[in-house]
Structure formats: structure tokens, C-alpha cells
Design a protein around this motif. Sequence first.
Motif, mmCIF file in Angstrom:
data_model
loop_
_atom_site.group_PDB
_atom_site.id
_atom_site.type_symbol
_atom_site.label_atom_id
_atom_site.label_comp_id
_atom_site.label_asym_id
_atom_site.label_seq_id
_atom_site.Cartn_x
_atom_site.Cartn_y
_atom_site.Cartn_z
ATOM 1 N N TYR A 112 3.911 14.360 18.329
ATOM 2 C CA TYR A 112 4.137 14.866 16.976
ATOM 3 C C TYR A 112 2.860 15.475 16.408
ATOM 4 C CZ TYR A 112 2.103 10.295 15.683
ATOM 5 O OH TYR A 112 1.287 9.198 15.557
ATOM 6 N N ASP A 119 11.209 9.131 16.787
ATOM 7 C CA ASP A 119 11.813 10.280 16.111
ATOM 8 C C ASP A 119 11.344 11.608 16.697
ATOM 9 O OD1 ASP A 119 13.161 8.558 14.479
ATOM 10 O OD2 ASP A 119 11.838 8.801 12.746
ATOM 11 N N SER A 120 10.418 11.539 17.661
ATOM 12 C CA SER A 120 9.895 12.752 18.292
ATOM 13 C C SER A 120 10.354 12.869 19.741
ATOM 14 C CB SER A 120 8.352 12.740 18.235
ATOM 15 O OG SER A 120 7.890 12.533 16.928
ATOM 16 N N PRO A 152 8.286 17.674 15.061
ATOM 17 C CA PRO A 152 8.141 16.530 14.140
ATOM 18 C C PRO A 152 6.764 16.549 13.477
ATOM 19 C CG PRO A 152 8.710 15.848 16.389
ATOM 20 C CD PRO A 152 8.259 17.257 16.455
ATOM 21 N N HIS A 200 7.999 13.691 8.050
ATOM 22 C CA HIS A 200 7.905 12.251 7.821
ATOM 23 C C HIS A 200 6.667 11.907 6.993
ATOM 24 C CE1 HIS A 200 10.196 12.851 11.530
ATOM 25 N NE2 HIS A 200 10.795 11.697 11.301
ATOM 26 N N LEU A 211 12.010 18.139 10.172
ATOM 27 C CA LEU A 211 11.646 16.811 10.686
ATOM 28 C C LEU A 211 10.307 16.367 10.097
ATOM 29 C CD1 LEU A 211 12.680 17.222 14.439
ATOM 30 C CD2 LEU A 211 14.026 16.315 12.538
ATOM 31 N N TYR A 240 4.126 14.493 10.722
ATOM 32 C CA TYR A 240 3.771 13.361 9.870
ATOM 33 C C TYR A 240 2.809 13.859 8.810
ATOM 34 C CZ TYR A 240 1.950 8.922 8.195
ATOM 35 O OH TYR A 240 1.587 7.877 7.389
#
Length: 550
Positions: free
Chosen positions: A312, A304-305, A392, A418, A416, A394
Motif C-alpha cells: 500500500y 485490504d491491499s 490502497p 484508509h 480505497l 493510508y
Amino acid sequence: MIPAMDSTFNYYSGSSSSSLSSPTSHSTRRRGRSQHHRRLLNGKFFRRKYFRYLLLLPLLYFSGVLTCLGSLSAMLYPSPLPGSIYRSHELFQTLLTDIQSDTSLGIQLSEVWRYKSMLKEQKPCLKPTSRQQIESGIADQYLIVEANGGLNQQRASICNAVAVAGLLNATLLIPRFNFHKVWRDTSEFGDIYDEEHFIATLKRYVDVVRELPKELMEEYDFNISNIPSFRVPAWASASYYLKEVYPVLKEQRIVRVAPFANRLASSLPPHIQYLRCLANYEALRFSIPIKTLAKTLVKRMTADSSGSGGKYVSVHLRFEEDMVAFSCCVYDGGKSEQLEMDSIRQKGWGEKFKRKDYIIAPERNRMNGRCPMTPLEVGMMLRGMGFANTTPIYLASGKIYQADKNLAPLKKMFPLLHTKELLATPNELASLKGYSSRLAALDYIVCFFSEVFVTTQGGNFPQFLMGHRKFHYGHAKTIIPDKRKLVVLLHNTSISWHAFKNEMQVMLDESDHKGVAIPTIKKTKRKNSIFANPLPQCQCLQESKFSKEE
């Protein structure tokens, strides 16, 4: 003609009958008229001046009253000190348009860290070559410790237990975990760590067993809790264990230390410190189920990055309701927030916060940088440092306090976003649900592999993670906010976005420099533990590890 002249003269002289006056008399009369005229003029001027003063008196009076009221108001309602009040949400609304319209080139994740580690040469490594012999022969003696706290406080206890076992030449029983009503985790050692790897890695230096001998357990009715607990003082030195604990161990064959958190000093003889390094950086490996799922999440996060080269940012956010309650800090929730926090404190810690000797000072806590950062504050800081809204992120965290409300601004700045709950399926998380330490271990691994790690509140999780990243990467790659400075900036609702950005970029540069800094070893400094700063004390282990990999 003369009478007419005399009458005329008499009119001006003001006399009814007089002969012609002398020049001196005329001059005197003229001076008298001038003085009389001046008196008239001075009287008018005085009256006008006096009248002006009369007009000013009411103004002065009301001005004095207002000044007194202002002073009284300042005494009753003093202006808050910079950084003492939570105003971040107000500043966010003020700067939102500037933040969203900021089209300046975002920082590249691969270029965040510029400083390189410069480790000085040290003396030749002094490692234990075998089990430490206190006396000839290895006695059948056992050490039991009970680790309390969360994931990483327990981890510190495990590493300290290995060091103490090596120091006392004792066999270590797999550490036991105490249940705590705040963490509510019933996990045992093997649920979180790989027992086989732990035992095998330490075998050359310390024996580790899963159970005590049957004949020894019979003496205590097969109940470890019946073994008397040896109360060791906090931060006890190696000499204390040798003088106080070892004689008891020699006599009874078994010593149980509970609780064991922070029961060993940071400063140890090099060969014993090596055992602590070995336990933390090699022997403690997360269990296979945790490690397998974590690798899956890292792969998904990396995928996703793709826009940032697979890199990320990870953020350790401590804004769970129990953390907010324990901090005694005040945010923007008003009376309902206060009542809710009081209830949580009562449920989790009983009467602790109601004791007369316990001082609750939210303003002081905030100015001292002790308040958990909100998601909004994290977002503003990162945007100010130059991270684009396409970065991104997290989020490593438990259940965020009022998540919908508090995460909304962060999502607006960084879409973005997560979490483990978003990356994993419910079935994948099912075996970890309800176990806070296992879930924290999952976060730990995903954060370890991030290009940038952001700590927001201190504590054991970021300290251990920074240590691991320094050990493996040579750089902590961690943003460490100067929260005392940050709260003052966030308090200033008139600061411009440009000025705020400049301050944040200075803070990022400071974090870059701290990431490679190697502290001077001082016996009195507990912060210089090998868990947060593995170098130079764990350098021997690091060199041997990397030489094996090559």
C-alpha cells in the motif's frame, strides 16, 4: 470657311482674337493643359487620402485609449506569476474526465523503486567501547533535558541528550517533555516509548535513570523546576559542551538544559555520533500499547491491499487547520477562510502574525513550495505518476481542515482510502484519543511498513521516517514532490492530462534516485543529519545490527 475654322480654333485656344499659332506655342498650351489636369487629379487624390487619414484618426485615438487603459489595468491588476495562486481545483475540474477515463496500465507497487543503494567502503568503525572517561573514575553527575515540540522534535532531543551524556560522562535522567498549547499533549516518556528497552540498550555506554538521588533533590526542594536552567546556544558543538557545560556539571553535579531542541550540532566525533545513531535506530522503541495497536492496523491495511499483493501507499498529509493557518497560504475558501485562519492564528500564536516586522506573503510562500498540499493536489500528483485508482492508500494525518470538502476529490481519485480512524475501532483508539504524539506514533509505524511513502510538507515526521526506511531497507521508498515545479503545473489550467502525466513521472523518477542518494558529510549542512540520512555515519550500527539478525 476660314472664319469658321478660326472660330473653332479660337474656342479651343480660349482666345477671343488671335492669328494662327506657331508649333512652339501649341506645345506650350498642351503642356499647360496637362499640368492643369494633373493638378486637378492630385487635388482629388490628396482629398481622398486626407479623408482616409481623418477616418483613421478616431480609430488610432480609441486604440491608444484602450492601450493606455490596458497598461493601467496591468499596473493596477497585474497578472499573477505562475504558481502564485491556488488554481488546482480549477485544473482538477478541467481534467477530471481525462483522469477518470485514463485506462492506461497502472504502475505496480512492487516495481516503483528501481535504483539500488551503492554505499562506498568506509574506514573501520570507531565505536565507543565503554563509557567515555573524561577523568579517572566516574563522577556522580546528572544531565536533565526538557524536550519541546511534537513527536519527532522530541525524539531528536532525546537522541541528542544521549550523545551529550556520553560526551560529558554524565548519567541521563529520562527526558522530560514540555507541554505545548499547539500540540496539547501531556504524554510522558513512558507513554510513547519503551523505557525498559531504552535503558537496557544504552547501558553499556550511558547510564539512564528514572529519578534523581534523594539527597540531590533535597537541595532543590524536590522540584526539578527549581534547578537553574543552563542556556545552551542552538547547534552547539561538542567542544562547547566540554568547555562551557562540563565545568558547571563537575561543580554542581547536575545540569539542566531547557529548552533542548536543536541544541547539538550535526557534526560530532564519530564515537559520539555513534551514540546518537544508537539512540535513534535501536534504543527508542515505541511503547507496547502503541506498537501492539499499530501492528493490528498494519495487518488490516495489508489485508485490504490484497489486490496489490498486500502492498500500500502511505501519505503524510499536513492539511490540519493549524498547519494551514501557520503557513499563511491562501486556498479557495475566500473571505470566510481568511477570517477563520486569522482566528486560529490568534488563538494558537497570539500577536506573532500581527507584528509589523512579520511579513505575510501567501503568493511567495506558494511559489517557494512552502504551502501544505491539499488532498486534491496529492491525488492528482499520484494519478499523474501512474498509480491506478485501485491503489490502497493510508492517510497519516491529524484532523483535516474542512475534511468533507477537501477529502472528496481524493476519494474520487482513490476510493480505497484508509485512516487510523477507519481501520481501528473507537475502543481501540480510546486510550490514545487527545494525545497527538501517541496518535502520530501510530501513523509513523503504519507508514514505515508501506511500500511507498509520500511526504507533502517536509518537517520532522517525514525526515525521521525516511531515515528509518533508509536504515532498514537501503532505500527511503519515498516520493518527495518538487513543490516549486508542481505549483506552476497546477497553476496552468490549459495543460493537457498527457503533458501533466509526463511531468509527474519525471518527478517520480527523481524521488527514486533521491531515495538511495548518500550525501557528502559537510559540517555546515544541518540537513545531512543522521535522522534523515543515516548513511554513512550510522553504517557501523547498521552492519552490527544486520549481522546479529543473521
